[in-house]
Design a protein around this motif. Structure first.
Motif: not given
Length: 61
Positions: A43-45
């Motif tokens: 998961h990349i923010k």
């Protein structure tokens, strides 16, 4: 009976009770089953500015 003879008579039967330890390799080979399933989720923010830039210029990647 002397003390020495008595000591020999007492210790002689105990000399046959010596434990024996034996280390031996197994006759069959050791089999290790490595059926392992690994799954990853990343998961990349990103900032909203960077996200908007990526949406507007889709040819970057």
């Amino acid at each position: 009976m002397s003390l020495r003879a008595l000591l020999v008579l007492v210790l002689l039967p105990l000399s046959g009770c010596v434990p024996r330890i034996e280390v031996a390799a197994p006759k069959e080979p050791i089999t290790i089953n490595m059926n392992v399933k690994i799954e990853h989720e990343i998961h990349i923010k990103v900032d909203k500015d960077v996200e908007a830039l990526l949406k507007n210029q889709s040819g970057l990647f």
